[in-house]
Design a protein around this motif. Structure first.
Motif, mmCIF file in Angstrom:
data_model
loop_
_atom_site.group_PDB
_atom_site.id
_atom_site.type_symbol
_atom_site.label_atom_id
_atom_site.label_comp_id
_atom_site.label_asym_id
_atom_site.label_seq_id
_atom_site.Cartn_x
_atom_site.Cartn_y
_atom_site.Cartn_z
ATOM 1 N N ARG A 266 0.869 -1.168 0.000
ATOM 2 C CA ARG A 266 0.000 0.000 0.000
ATOM 3 C C ARG A 266 0.913 1.226 0.000
ATOM 4 N NH1 ARG A 266 -5.161 -1.465 1.775
ATOM 5 N NH2 ARG A 266 -5.286 -3.560 2.642
ATOM 6 N N CYS A 267 0.702 2.125 -0.941
ATOM 7 C CA CYS A 267 1.603 3.266 -0.959
ATOM 8 C C CYS A 267 0.940 4.472 -1.589
ATOM 9 C CB CYS A 267 2.888 2.939 -1.715
ATOM 10 S SG CYS A 267 2.640 2.570 -3.434
ATOM 11 N N ARG A 268 1.444 5.620 -1.159
ATOM 12 C CA ARG A 268 1.060 6.886 -1.779
ATOM 13 C C ARG A 268 2.006 7.194 -2.937
ATOM 14 N NH1 ARG A 268 -2.392 10.556 -3.695
ATOM 15 N NH2 ARG A 268 -1.444 12.628 -3.809
ATOM 16 N N TRP A 269 3.295 7.192 -2.672
ATOM 17 C CA TRP A 269 4.305 7.404 -3.702
ATOM 18 C C TRP A 269 5.393 6.354 -3.513
ATOM 19 C CZ3 TRP A 269 3.917 11.250 -7.347
ATOM 20 C CH2 TRP A 269 3.067 12.322 -7.072
ATOM 21 N N LYS B 193 -3.913 3.463 -15.354
ATOM 22 C CA LYS B 193 -4.658 4.321 -14.433
ATOM 23 C C LYS B 193 -6.083 3.804 -14.284
ATOM 24 C CE LYS B 193 -4.206 8.778 -14.676
ATOM 25 N NZ LYS B 193 -4.219 10.189 -15.171
ATOM 26 N N ILE C 72 1.531 5.161 -7.406
ATOM 27 C CA ILE C 72 0.843 6.171 -6.618
ATOM 28 C C ILE C 72 -0.597 5.718 -6.387
ATOM 29 C CG2 ILE C 72 0.323 7.514 -8.701
ATOM 30 C CD1 ILE C 72 0.287 10.022 -6.999
ATOM 31 N N ASP C 73 -1.044 5.815 -5.144
ATOM 32 C CA ASP C 73 -2.428 5.507 -4.773
ATOM 33 C C ASP C 73 -2.870 4.152 -5.307
ATOM 34 O OD1 ASP C 73 -2.709 7.868 -3.388
ATOM 35 O OD2 ASP C 73 -3.547 8.956 -5.086
ATOM 36 N N SER C 74 -2.031 3.131 -5.157
ATOM 37 C CA SER C 74 -2.320 1.817 -5.714
ATOM 38 C C SER C 74 -2.132 0.738 -4.657
ATOM 39 C CB SER C 74 -1.405 1.538 -6.919
ATOM 40 O OG SER C 74 -1.650 2.461 -7.958
ATOM 41 N N ARG C 75 -2.696 -0.448 -4.931
ATOM 42 C CA ARG C 75 -2.603 -1.559 -3.987
ATOM 43 C C ARG C 75 -2.216 -2.838 -4.724
ATOM 44 N NH1 ARG C 75 -8.101 -2.203 -1.150
ATOM 45 N NH2 ARG C 75 -8.900 -1.438 -3.146
ATOM 46 N N GLU D 182 -1.218 4.360 -11.318
ATOM 47 C CA GLU D 182 -1.964 5.364 -10.559
ATOM 48 C C GLU D 182 -3.398 4.878 -10.377
ATOM 49 O OE1 GLU D 182 -3.135 10.121 -10.567
ATOM 50 O OE2 GLU D 182 -1.805 9.318 -12.118
ATOM 51 N N ASP D 183 -3.817 4.759 -9.120
ATOM 52 C CA ASP D 183 -5.149 4.237 -8.800
ATOM 53 C C ASP D 183 -5.362 2.876 -9.451
ATOM 54 O OD1 ASP D 183 -6.145 6.353 -7.154
ATOM 55 O OD2 ASP D 183 -6.326 7.583 -8.948
#
Length: 205
Positions: free
Chosen positions: A12-15, A147, A193-196, A170-171
């Motif tokens: 789990r991460c933002r960047w 994305k 970014i914003d991904s799982r 991204e997402d």
């Protein structure tokens, strides 16, 4: 920050940026670095290819464009392309594309291409469980951005990056691979970014 949970393979991460520094067996001794990096912005001049069919293969029907058709067209274009899905065709329902062969991106042809499911109100899933290895392969310094979509499955791994290939997520959700979600070799890299990355059998990256 980035968090990896082994052995379940959840990221789990933002960047984050992950780079393959060594060519080693999958899941053993892979080195990675995480740092801040902006995803490339899609330019207004980038060509757009609109998908209007959920078939997961190439076709020779001029009336329809599948995801595989769109990727083949983008690969033959030296400029960058954004591949989107026609919401007037798919409506509010979830769209699932079950690939019969992997999507392949090589830097020797094509530009920096994008697959974006953001126009679909019901969401986009790319089912790669029918591919013999990874469902998405990027190599030879090729670049691909994903994305607003989910990648489901992967018999050995979901995404394979080699020889300087780069992927930008991204997402995005990558889930249920029978190996890792992302496998990176030979100076390849993944920007996230914003991904799982969830429920992958061995590990996330």
């Amino acid at each position: 920050g980035a968090y990896m949970y082994f052995p379940t393979g959840i990221l789990r991460c933002r960047w984050a940026v992950f780079s393959a520094l060594l060519l080693l067996p999958v899941g053993i001794g892979m080195s990675a670095v995480a740092e801040f990096e902006k995803l490339p912005a899609s330019a207004d001049k980038t060509r757009r290819i609109v998908v209007n069919s959920d078939l997961g293969r190439l076709t020779d029907d001029a009336r329809i464009t599948t995801l595989s058709d769109a990727m083949a067209r983008a690969a033959a274009d030296p400029d960058s392309n954004i591949i989107e899905f026609d919401p007037s065709v798919f409506g509010d329902k979830p769209v699932s594309v079950r690939l019969s062969a992997p999507l392949v991106v090589e830097g020797t042809t094509g530009g920096h291409d994008y697959i974006d499911g953001g126009l679909l109100r019901g969401g986009l899933q790319i089912d790669i469980s029918g591919c013999p290895d990874a469902g998405i392969m990027v190599s030879s310094a090729g670049r691909l951005t994903l994305k607003n979509l989910t990648i489901q499955g992967g018999r050995q791994r979901s995404v394979l990056l080699r020889t300087g290939g780069r992927i930008f997520l991204e997402d995005v959700i990558i889930r249920d691979s029978e190996g890792p979600a992302l496998a990176l070799f030979d100076l390849s890299s993944a920007s996230v970014i914003d991904s799982r990355l969830i429920n992958n059998l061995t590990h996330g990256v």
